[in-house]
Design a protein around this motif. Structure first.
Motif, PDB file in Angstrom:
ATOM      1  N   SER A  89       0.820  -1.215   0.000  1.00  0.00           N
ATOM      2  CA  SER A  89       0.000   0.000   0.000  1.00  0.00           C
ATOM      3  C   SER A  89       0.852   1.263   0.000  1.00  0.00           C
ATOM      4  CB  SER A  89      -0.948   0.005   1.201  1.00  0.00           C
ATOM      5  OG  SER A  89      -0.238   0.086   2.428  1.00  0.00           O
ATOM      6  N   THR A 138       0.041   4.272  -2.566  1.00  0.00           N
ATOM      7  CA  THR A 138      -0.534   5.525  -2.079  1.00  0.00           C
ATOM      8  C   THR A 138       0.032   6.777  -2.750  1.00  0.00           C
ATOM      9  OG1 THR A 138      -1.194   4.586   0.052  1.00  0.00           O
ATOM     10  CG2 THR A 138      -0.828   6.961  -0.008  1.00  0.00           C
ATOM     11  N   CYS A 143      -4.671   2.031   1.905  1.00  0.00           N
ATOM     12  CA  CYS A 143      -4.375   3.255   1.139  1.00  0.00           C
ATOM     13  C   CYS A 143      -5.275   4.412   1.533  1.00  0.00           C
ATOM     14  CB  CYS A 143      -4.505   2.989  -0.362  1.00  0.00           C
ATOM     15  SG  CYS A 143      -3.217   1.933  -1.058  1.00  0.00           S
ATOM     16  N   ASP A 144      -6.557   4.141   1.792  1.00  0.00           N
ATOM     17  CA  ASP A 144      -7.438   5.266   2.113  1.00  0.00           C
ATOM     18  C   ASP A 144      -7.019   5.948   3.414  1.00  0.00           C
ATOM     19  OD1 ASP A 144      -8.407   3.408   3.951  1.00  0.00           O
ATOM     20  OD2 ASP A 144     -10.366   3.190   3.020  1.00  0.00           O
ATOM     21  N   GLU A 201      -3.941   5.945   4.652  1.00  0.00           N
ATOM     22  CA  GLU A 201      -2.667   6.620   4.395  1.00  0.00           C
ATOM     23  C   GLU A 201      -2.882   7.948   3.677  1.00  0.00           C
ATOM     24  OE1 GLU A 201      -0.557   2.235   4.000  1.00  0.00           O
ATOM     25  OE2 GLU A 201      -0.714   3.526   2.237  1.00  0.00           O
ATOM     26  N   LEU A 202      -3.794   7.954   2.710  1.00  0.00           N
ATOM     27  CA  LEU A 202      -4.123   9.202   2.016  1.00  0.00           C
ATOM     28  C   LEU A 202      -4.698  10.232   2.987  1.00  0.00           C
ATOM     29  CD1 LEU A 202      -5.775   8.199  -1.386  1.00  0.00           C
ATOM     30  CD2 LEU A 202      -3.737   9.606  -1.069  1.00  0.00           C
TER      31      LEU A 202
END
Length: 300
Positions: A85, A89, A141-142, A144-145
């Motif tokens: 991920s 990202t 990823c969501d 981390e974003l």
């Protein structure tokens, strides 16, 4: 990634005297430099790295991404999911994707995984295993974003965790359907049990003003003062080992592996253990909570 300059306001200066700033991902409050408690922030320092050229910019980007790791990450997160991920990202960030968009995308991948597994057959089930792996990578990823772009929201947190529960329940049912026979009604019962536990947890965290933040939930055996890192850190104790196997990063990876290998029974058995185990804990939790003084129930 480029440095974000920040400038302190001179005492008594007007807004028109302040230098123009580029669009920032975080809110900036101008204060007098001499104001008590004011902390100057260097605009060319990101994640502890001073950005001076392309090389240091890449170093800062790597350091910023690595800061997304958490001390309470599970074993699957630490050694399998995050390594993937954290490479994906930055590309999502460059595309301008928002955390909620990525959450919706991973929900679609999760629904696709459930449908493929339920369809049955060696090919569809293997494809379902690949799809559920994509789902859990995007699920990292969501978050981390949200951290690197400062795009937190209560709705996003609720959407993220609620969609995970829906996918997990759907995957349990899909595995039972694919196995057939008496596995199917047992899987359906497990799905109902898991949904009941999830509702209890969502209601508990909503009561303390943290709607959707399932990590804020405190089981009856958790110390009230314990931090998340203390509750979920890697330890070789019976409770920590059982807890790590019941975490989403662990059992979803098992599901992915079982589907890719075409051996569904271990994955379904683990899903049933997790579902009925959580349901049993939720029943005990309700009893203990009812006997706990109201003042000590925060997060329960």
């Amino acid at each position: 990634m480029s440095p974000r300059p920040s400038y302190p306001r001179r005492h008594g200066s007007a807004a028109a005297d302040r230098p123009a700033l580029p669009s920032l991902a975080i809110a900036v409050a101008y204060v007098d430099a001499a104001e008590p408690g004011a902390t100057p922030v260097a605009g060319d320092v990101i994640a502890g790295v001073t950005v001076t050229d392309a090389r240091s910019r890449r170093q800062a980007e790597r350091a910023l991404l690595q800061s997304c790791r958490r001390g309470y990450d599970g074993l699957g997160d630490t050694y399998v999911i995050r390594p993937v991920s954290l490479r994906l990202t930055p590309w999502l960030a460059r595309l301008g994707a928002t955390p909620n968009q990525v959450t919706i995308a991973n929900t679609v991948w999760g629904a696709l995984a459930c449908a493929l597994v339920a369809l049955g057959g060696r090919g569809p089930i293997a494809a379902g295993g690949a799809a559920i792996f994509v789902q859990i990578v995007l699920d990292s990823c969501d978050g981390e974003l949200a951290r690197i772009r400062y795009l937190y929201s209560d709705f996003g947190r609720l959407l993220d965790n609620a969609s995970d529960d829906v996918i997990d329940i759907g995957m349990t049912v899909a595995l039972g359907w694919a196995m057939g026979g008496w596995w199917w009604p047992v899987a359906l019962a497990a799905a109902v049990a898991r949904a009941s536990c999830a509702i209890m947890i969502f209601r508990a965290v909503a009561r303390i003003g943290k709607a959707g933040d399932v990590m804020a939930f405190r089981w009856f055996f958790d110390r009230a003062e314990a931090e998340r890192g203390d509750r979920f850190e890697h330890k070789l104790t019976p409770l920590a080992v059982v807890r790590s196997l019941a975490r989403r990063d662990a059992y979803v990876l098992v599901w992915a592996g079982c589907c890719l290998a075409g051996v569904l029974a271990p994955g379904l058995v683990l899903g049933l253990i997790v579902a009925f185990g959580y349901f049993g804990l939720s029943l005990a939790h309700r009893v203990v909570r009812a006997r706990t003084p109201a003042a000590a129930r925060a997060g329960m």
